[in-house]
Design an enzyme around this catalytic site. Structure first.
Site, mmCIF file in Angstrom:
data_model
loop_
_atom_site.group_PDB
_atom_site.id
_atom_site.type_symbol
_atom_site.label_atom_id
_atom_site.label_comp_id
_atom_site.label_asym_id
_atom_site.label_seq_id
_atom_site.Cartn_x
_atom_site.Cartn_y
_atom_site.Cartn_z
ATOM 1 C CG ASP A 150 -0.298 -0.404 2.309
ATOM 2 O OD1 ASP A 150 0.997 -0.424 2.562
ATOM 3 O OD2 ASP A 150 -1.156 -0.961 3.420
ATOM 4 C CG ASN A 203 -9.297 -1.489 11.705
ATOM 5 O OD1 ASN A 203 -8.471 -2.137 11.270
ATOM 6 N ND2 ASN A 203 -9.851 -0.523 11.148
ATOM 7 C CG HIS A 235 -6.122 -2.417 8.598
ATOM 8 N ND1 HIS A 235 -6.300 -1.152 8.995
ATOM 9 C CD2 HIS A 235 -4.624 -2.491 8.822
ATOM 10 C CE1 HIS A 235 -5.048 -0.621 9.430
ATOM 11 N NE2 HIS A 235 -4.057 -1.595 9.324
ATOM 12 C CD GLU A 256 -8.997 0.768 7.322
ATOM 13 O OE1 GLU A 256 -8.579 -0.225 8.260
ATOM 14 O OE2 GLU A 256 -8.192 1.723 7.476
HETATM 15 C C1 F6R Z 1 1.246 -1.501 6.127
HETATM 16 C C2 F6R Z 1 0.105 -2.278 6.034
HETATM 17 C C3 F6R Z 1 -0.781 -2.239 7.384
HETATM 18 C C4 F6R Z 1 0.055 -2.546 8.528
HETATM 19 C C5 F6R Z 1 -0.919 -2.460 10.065
HETATM 20 C C6 F6R Z 1 0.006 -2.621 11.167
HETATM 21 O O1 F6R Z 1 1.956 -1.443 5.120
HETATM 22 O O2 F6R Z 1 -0.253 -2.634 5.335
HETATM 23 O O3 F6R Z 1 -1.597 -3.319 7.296
HETATM 24 O O4 F6R Z 1 0.721 -3.778 8.668
HETATM 25 O O5 F6R Z 1 -1.489 -1.140 9.925
HETATM 26 O O6 F6R Z 1 0.901 -1.691 11.247
HETATM 27 P P1 F6R Z 1 1.797 -1.650 12.427
HETATM 28 O O7 F6R Z 1 2.699 -2.931 12.187
HETATM 29 O O8 F6R Z 1 2.738 -0.340 12.511
HETATM 30 O O9 F6R Z 1 1.090 -2.057 13.770
#
Ligand code: F6R
Length: 243
Positions: free
Chosen positions: A67, A136, A138, A143
């Site tokens: 992403d 959440n 995702h 989401e």
């Molecule tokens: C990042 C991504 C997100 C993160 C998720 C957890 O490229 O795709 O899904 O993996 O938001 O983020 P952290 O690891 O910072 O808790």
């Protein structure tokens, strides 16, 4: 979906890095799906160490990141592209022409998502996809929603995601409100999936992912439909599994 519980983030990183080494040993031209954020940081450090100490070779590897924030150029210090350059690409010697990223500054986001999806189809499938998980539930930036997207798309970030990611931004700096992300079908088309989750803030999402209903309310729960997905957890993230 299999899961393993570890004592420390470093142990998780060693296990995750072993999966990378296995993939590279089988195929030096491995296609990697990569994540940003705090979850993969220790794994990227461990991979950089193995390049320096053990001669692990990333020169044949292609990468596709999950992403990118809309509105941020790849050279912006908060962009995911910049994060990857700093934390992995320049440390392990991935060739620039083998790096594939969604462009958050693209003029037309639909065209950009199609371009990325087509590029992935022509070079992929992804052999090894690394994931984190949002509080959440995702994955990528898929989401929670009644209907999930299969292919890459532009997403409005959930308020809790914006709040969680504020920690990476300086005071006064705004977290972008939307992003481009691989869709659920894109992610699930990887041959092997390794998800990392640490800390208590992930415990609820992990319990839903592994034991709850498979539904759009926890996009990560769809990983249970994949034939080769594993979650690497610390005890805090696994806490609700023991109840
Ligand atoms: C990042 C991504 C997100 C993160 C998720 C957890 O490229 O795709 O899904 O993996 O938001 O983020 P952290 O690891 O910072 O808790």
């Amino acid at each position: 979906m299999e899961y393993k519980i570890f004592k420390t983030k470093e142990e998780i990183a060693i296990c995750a890095a072993d999966f990378f080494c296995d993939a590279l040993a089988k195929n030096p031209k491995t296609v990697l799906g990569l994540a940003t954020g705090s979850s993969p940081i220790h794994t990227y450090k461990e991979l950089a160490r193995r390049v320096t100490d053990d001669g692990l070779d990333f020169s044949g590897v292609s990468t596709f990141n999950l992403d990118e924030y809309c509105g941020l150029d790849g050279s912006h210090h908060q962009s995911y592209r910049y994060f990857m350059e700093e934390n992995l690409f320049k440390k392990v010697g991935i060739l620039p022409e083998n790096v594939h990223f969604l462009d958050g500054k693209a003029k037309n986001f639909d065209v950009e998502c199609t371009r990325f999806e087509n590029e992935l189809r022509s070079i992929g499938p992804v052999d090894l996809q690394l994931l984190g998980i949002g509080r959440n539930g995702h994955i990528g930036f898929n989401e929670p929603a009644e209907k999930l997207h299969s292919a890459c798309f532009r997403v409005e970030l959930a308020p809790e995601t914006i709040k969680a990611n504020q920690r990476f931004f300086a005071p006064g700096e705004e977290v972008p409100r939307s992003a481009l992300t691989m869709g659920m079908g894109t992610i699930l088309s990887a041959k092997k999936i390794v998800l990392i989750a640490t800390g208590e803030s992930k415990a609820q999402a992990i319990a839903h992912m592994l034991k709850g209903e498979i539904s759009g309310q926890c996009p990560a729960s769809f990983l249970r439909t994949h034939r080769d997905a594993i979650a690497l957890l610390d005890e805090a993230a696994a806490r609700n599994l023991m109840q």
